[in-house]
Motif scaffolding. Structure first.
Motif, PDB file in Angstrom:
ATOM      1  N   PHE A  86       0.817  -1.204   0.000  1.00 38.67           N
ATOM      2  CA  PHE A  86       0.000   0.000   0.000  1.00 38.67           C
ATOM      3  C   PHE A  86       0.859   1.266   0.000  1.00 38.67           C
ATOM      4  CE2 PHE A  86      -3.537  -2.762   1.630  1.00 38.67           C
ATOM      5  CZ  PHE A  86      -4.297  -2.660   0.480  1.00 38.67           C
ATOM      6  N   LEU A  87       2.005   1.232   0.656  1.00 34.95           N
ATOM      7  CA  LEU A  87       2.906   2.382   0.605  1.00 34.95           C
ATOM      8  C   LEU A  87       3.376   2.627  -0.831  1.00 34.95           C
ATOM      9  CD1 LEU A  87       4.997   1.805   3.839  1.00 34.95           C
ATOM     10  CD2 LEU A  87       3.332   3.649   3.416  1.00 34.95           C
ATOM     11  N   LYS A  88       3.686   1.553  -1.534  1.00 29.32           N
ATOM     12  CA  LYS A  88       4.108   1.679  -2.933  1.00 29.32           C
ATOM     13  C   LYS A  88       2.987   2.274  -3.785  1.00 29.32           C
ATOM     14  CE  LYS A  88       6.461  -1.086  -6.464  1.00 29.32           C
ATOM     15  NZ  LYS A  88       6.961  -2.443  -6.758  1.00 29.32           N
ATOM     16  N   LEU A  89       1.761   1.829  -3.568  1.00 23.16           N
ATOM     17  CA  LEU A  89       0.631   2.375  -4.316  1.00 23.16           C
ATOM     18  C   LEU A  89       0.417   3.855  -4.006  1.00 23.16           C
ATOM     19  CD1 LEU A  89      -2.037  -0.483  -4.255  1.00 23.16           C
ATOM     20  CD2 LEU A  89      -0.564   0.228  -6.153  1.00 23.16           C
TER      21      LEU A  89
ATOM     22  N   VAL B 170     -11.582  13.534  -1.619  1.00 19.29           N
ATOM     23  CA  VAL B 170     -11.968  12.156  -1.340  1.00 19.29           C
ATOM     24  C   VAL B 170     -10.858  11.416  -0.587  1.00 19.29           C
ATOM     25  CG1 VAL B 170     -12.541   9.946  -2.425  1.00 19.29           C
ATOM     26  CG2 VAL B 170     -13.687  12.041  -3.158  1.00 19.29           C
ATOM     27  N   GLN B 171      -9.610  11.668  -0.961  1.00 22.78           N
ATOM     28  CA  GLN B 171      -8.527  11.031  -0.209  1.00 22.78           C
ATOM     29  C   GLN B 171      -8.551  11.447   1.259  1.00 22.78           C
ATOM     30  OE1 GLN B 171      -4.609  11.101  -1.818  1.00 22.78           O
ATOM     31  NE2 GLN B 171      -5.200   9.961  -3.632  1.00 22.78           N
ATOM     32  N   ARG B 172      -8.804  12.733   1.505  1.00 21.72           N
ATOM     33  CA  ARG B 172      -8.847  13.220   2.882  1.00 21.72           C
ATOM     34  C   ARG B 172     -10.065  12.656   3.620  1.00 21.72           C
ATOM     35  NH1 ARG B 172      -5.428  14.399   6.387  1.00 21.72           N
ATOM     36  NH2 ARG B 172      -4.344  15.588   4.807  1.00 21.72           N
ATOM     37  N   ILE B 173     -11.204  12.614   2.941  1.00 26.49           N
ATOM     38  CA  ILE B 173     -12.427  12.082   3.564  1.00 26.49           C
ATOM     39  C   ILE B 173     -12.217  10.637   3.993  1.00 26.49           C
ATOM     40  CG2 ILE B 173     -14.800  11.355   3.048  1.00 26.49           C
ATOM     41  CD1 ILE B 173     -14.956  14.012   1.323  1.00 26.49           C
ATOM     42  N   TRP B 174     -11.628   9.817   3.122  1.00 26.86           N
ATOM     43  CA  TRP B 174     -11.408   8.421   3.492  1.00 26.86           C
ATOM     44  C   TRP B 174     -10.413   8.298   4.642  1.00 26.86           C
ATOM     45  CZ3 TRP B 174     -14.539   4.683   2.904  1.00 26.86           C
ATOM     46  CH2 TRP B 174     -15.363   4.590   1.782  1.00 26.86           C
ATOM     47  N   LEU B 175      -9.385   9.129   4.653  1.00 25.03           N
ATOM     48  CA  LEU B 175      -8.435   9.072   5.765  1.00 25.03           C
ATOM     49  C   LEU B 175      -9.127   9.489   7.060  1.00 25.03           C
ATOM     50  CD1 LEU B 175      -5.589   8.504   6.759  1.00 25.03           C
ATOM     51  CD2 LEU B 175      -5.000  10.872   6.172  1.00 25.03           C
ATOM     52  N   ASP B 176      -9.942  10.531   6.996  1.00 24.93           N
ATOM     53  CA  ASP B 176     -10.706  10.929   8.190  1.00 24.93           C
ATOM     54  C   ASP B 176     -11.564   9.768   8.685  1.00 24.93           C
ATOM     55  OD1 ASP B 176      -9.665  13.521   8.087  1.00 24.93           O
ATOM     56  OD2 ASP B 176     -11.443  14.384   7.122  1.00 24.93           O
ATOM     57  N   ARG B 177     -12.224   9.087   7.772  1.00 21.96           N
ATOM     58  CA  ARG B 177     -13.062   7.947   8.165  1.00 21.96           C
ATOM     59  C   ARG B 177     -12.222   6.843   8.796  1.00 21.96           C
ATOM     60  NH1 ARG B 177     -16.737   7.471   2.645  1.00 21.96           N
ATOM     61  NH2 ARG B 177     -18.160   9.202   3.119  1.00 21.96           N
TER      62      ARG B 177
ATOM     63  N   PHE C 176     -22.062   1.988   6.625  1.00 19.09           N
ATOM     64  CA  PHE C 176     -21.322   0.881   6.026  1.00 19.09           C
ATOM     65  C   PHE C 176     -20.165   0.493   6.928  1.00 19.09           C
ATOM     66  CE2 PHE C 176     -23.193   2.911   2.300  1.00 19.09           C
ATOM     67  CZ  PHE C 176     -23.685   1.824   1.601  1.00 19.09           C
ATOM     68  N   THR C 177     -19.724  -0.729   6.762  1.00 22.79           N
ATOM     69  CA  THR C 177     -18.496  -1.209   7.384  1.00 22.79           C
ATOM     70  C   THR C 177     -17.703  -1.909   6.287  1.00 22.79           C
ATOM     71  OG1 THR C 177     -19.576  -1.479   9.526  1.00 22.79           O
ATOM     72  CG2 THR C 177     -17.518  -2.676   9.179  1.00 22.79           C
ATOM     73  N   THR C 178     -16.458  -1.474   6.118  1.00 21.87           N
ATOM     74  CA  THR C 178     -15.603  -1.985   5.045  1.00 21.87           C
ATOM     75  C   THR C 178     -14.217  -2.238   5.608  1.00 21.87           C
ATOM     76  OG1 THR C 178     -16.843  -0.611   3.469  1.00 21.87           O
ATOM     77  CG2 THR C 178     -14.739  -1.485   2.714  1.00 21.87           C
ATOM     78  N   ALA C 179     -13.575  -3.302   5.155  1.00 25.83           N
ATOM     79  CA  ALA C 179     -12.213  -3.605   5.601  1.00 25.83           C
ATOM     80  C   ALA C 179     -11.261  -2.500   5.153  1.00 25.83           C
ATOM     81  CB  ALA C 179     -11.759  -4.945   5.039  1.00 25.83           C
ATOM     82  N   LEU C 180     -10.322  -2.166   6.033  1.00 25.91           N
ATOM     83  CA  LEU C 180      -9.363  -1.107   5.742  1.00 25.91           C
ATOM     84  C   LEU C 180      -8.640  -1.347   4.422  1.00 25.91           C
ATOM     85  CD1 LEU C 180      -7.797   1.427   6.449  1.00 25.91           C
ATOM     86  CD2 LEU C 180      -6.285   0.007   7.861  1.00 25.91           C
ATOM     87  N   ASN C 181      -8.225  -2.583   4.144  1.00 26.61           N
ATOM     88  CA  ASN C 181      -7.496  -2.839   2.899  1.00 26.61           C
ATOM     89  C   ASN C 181      -8.343  -2.520   1.677  1.00 26.61           C
ATOM     90  OD1 ASN C 181      -8.921  -5.342   2.140  1.00 26.61           O
ATOM     91  ND2 ASN C 181      -7.824  -6.245   3.850  1.00 26.61           N
ATOM     92  N   ASP C 182      -9.648  -2.726   1.757  1.00 31.24           N
ATOM     93  CA  ASP C 182     -10.533  -2.388   0.638  1.00 31.24           C
ATOM     94  C   ASP C 182     -10.693  -0.879   0.497  1.00 31.24           C
ATOM     95  OD1 ASP C 182     -10.994  -5.039  -0.171  1.00 31.24           O
ATOM     96  OD2 ASP C 182     -12.595  -5.265   1.305  1.00 31.24           O
ATOM     97  N   ILE C 183     -10.697  -0.170   1.603  1.00 30.61           N
ATOM     98  CA  ILE C 183     -10.785   1.290   1.542  1.00 30.61           C
ATOM     99  C   ILE C 183      -9.527   1.873   0.899  1.00 30.61           C
ATOM    100  CG2 ILE C 183     -10.775   3.385   2.958  1.00 30.61           C
ATOM    101  CD1 ILE C 183     -12.760   1.917   4.832  1.00 30.61           C
ATOM    102  N   ILE C 184      -8.372   1.397   1.298  1.00 34.39           N
ATOM    103  CA  ILE C 184      -7.130   1.904   0.704  1.00 34.39           C
ATOM    104  C   ILE C 184      -7.112   1.616  -0.794  1.00 34.39           C
ATOM    105  CG2 ILE C 184      -4.610   1.801   0.714  1.00 34.39           C
ATOM    106  CD1 ILE C 184      -4.876   0.921   3.716  1.00 34.39           C
ATOM    107  N   THR C 185      -7.549   0.439  -1.178  1.00 37.68           N
ATOM    108  CA  THR C 185      -7.631   0.096  -2.602  1.00 37.68           C
ATOM    109  C   THR C 185      -8.581   1.039  -3.316  1.00 37.68           C
ATOM    110  OG1 THR C 185      -7.120  -2.211  -2.098  1.00 37.68           O
ATOM    111  CG2 THR C 185      -8.161  -1.760  -4.227  1.00 37.68           C
ATOM    112  N   GLN C 186      -9.711   1.353  -2.700  1.00 30.86           N
ATOM    113  CA  GLN C 186     -10.667   2.299  -3.270  1.00 30.86           C
ATOM    114  C   GLN C 186     -10.022   3.667  -3.484  1.00 30.86           C
ATOM    115  OE1 GLN C 186     -13.538   2.554  -4.705  1.00 30.86           O
ATOM    116  NE2 GLN C 186     -13.747   4.763  -4.576  1.00 30.86           N
ATOM    117  N   VAL C 187      -9.284   4.137  -2.498  1.00 30.73           N
ATOM    118  CA  VAL C 187      -8.637   5.452  -2.592  1.00 30.73           C
ATOM    119  C   VAL C 187      -7.701   5.496  -3.800  1.00 30.73           C
ATOM    120  CG1 VAL C 187      -6.963   6.978  -1.453  1.00 30.73           C
ATOM    121  CG2 VAL C 187      -8.887   6.015  -0.155  1.00 30.73           C
ATOM    122  N   ILE C 188      -6.897   4.475  -3.966  1.00 34.68           N
ATOM    123  CA  ILE C 188      -5.950   4.441  -5.088  1.00 34.68           C
ATOM    124  C   ILE C 188      -6.703   4.334  -6.408  1.00 34.68           C
ATOM    125  CG2 ILE C 188      -4.037   3.180  -6.143  1.00 34.68           C
ATOM    126  CD1 ILE C 188      -3.376   4.721  -3.480  1.00 34.68           C
ATOM    127  N   ASN C 189      -7.682   3.450  -6.479  1.00 36.77           N
ATOM    128  CA  ASN C 189      -8.440   3.280  -7.729  1.00 36.77           C
ATOM    129  C   ASN C 189      -9.229   4.541  -8.083  1.00 36.77           C
ATOM    130  OD1 ASN C 189      -7.550   0.717  -8.329  1.00 36.77           O
ATOM    131  ND2 ASN C 189      -9.258  -0.287  -7.315  1.00 36.77           N
TER     132      ASN C 189
END
Length: 151
Positions: free
Chosen positions: A5-8, A43-50, A106-119
């Motif tokens: 995720f750091l690489k992404l 959106v990146q900031r909103i997801w990090l806040d969440r 909603f409840t979503t796994a953190l790894n899926d949220i990070i993937t969403q942010v990048i995508n």
């Protein structure tokens, strides 16, 4: 998973930087380009806040100048990197609960949220490239594989 995720996130910053450098040379005539660049940062900031269980600090659609987009992109990317570096390997599967803009829970796994942010960023950079073609901009190569060759 942390290094992946750091690489992404480094890729995301690299690709957005290439776009912003083009617009530093020639500001966009089409206001939609600025709107998309600004939206990406919001959106990146909103997801990090969440993810950090904070009240959202920005609006999904808000106006930013080119200078503000640069500043927000660099700061948000650094904040995401700090956050990911603070995590343990088991944290990436943790559920993150949040309320979307329609008020749905909603409840979503953190790894899926990070993937969403990048995508999400990749999706909108593609939208921007289409708009750039209409204005005859030189098109930067934003492919992930180009980033991998670059680093």
């Amino acid at each position: 998973m942390q290094s992946y995720f750091l690489k992404l996130l480094h890729y995301d910053k690299w690709a957005t930087t290439l776009l912003l450098e083009v617009f530093d040379q020639k500001p966009a005539d089409n206001s939609r380009i600025n709107e998309l660049l600004s939206h990406m940062q919001s959106v990146q900031r909103i997801w990090l806040d969440r993810c950090q269980n904070r009240k959202e600090t920005v609006q999904r659609f808000q106006y930013r100048t080119q200078e503000e987009i640069w500043k927000d992109m660099q700061q948000c990317n650094a904040d995401w990197i700090d956050y990911i570096q603070s995590l343990e390997s088991t944290d990436f599967d943790l559920p993150i609960s949040y309320i979307n803009f329609q008020g749905d829970h909603f409840t979503t796994a953190l790894n899926d949220i990070i993937t969403q942010v990048i995508n999400h960023g990749t999706h909108h950079r593609g939208n921007i490239v289409i708009l750039m073609k209409e204005e005859d901009y030189p098109l930067p190569i934003l492919d992930y594989i180009s980033f991998v060759r670059f680093i």
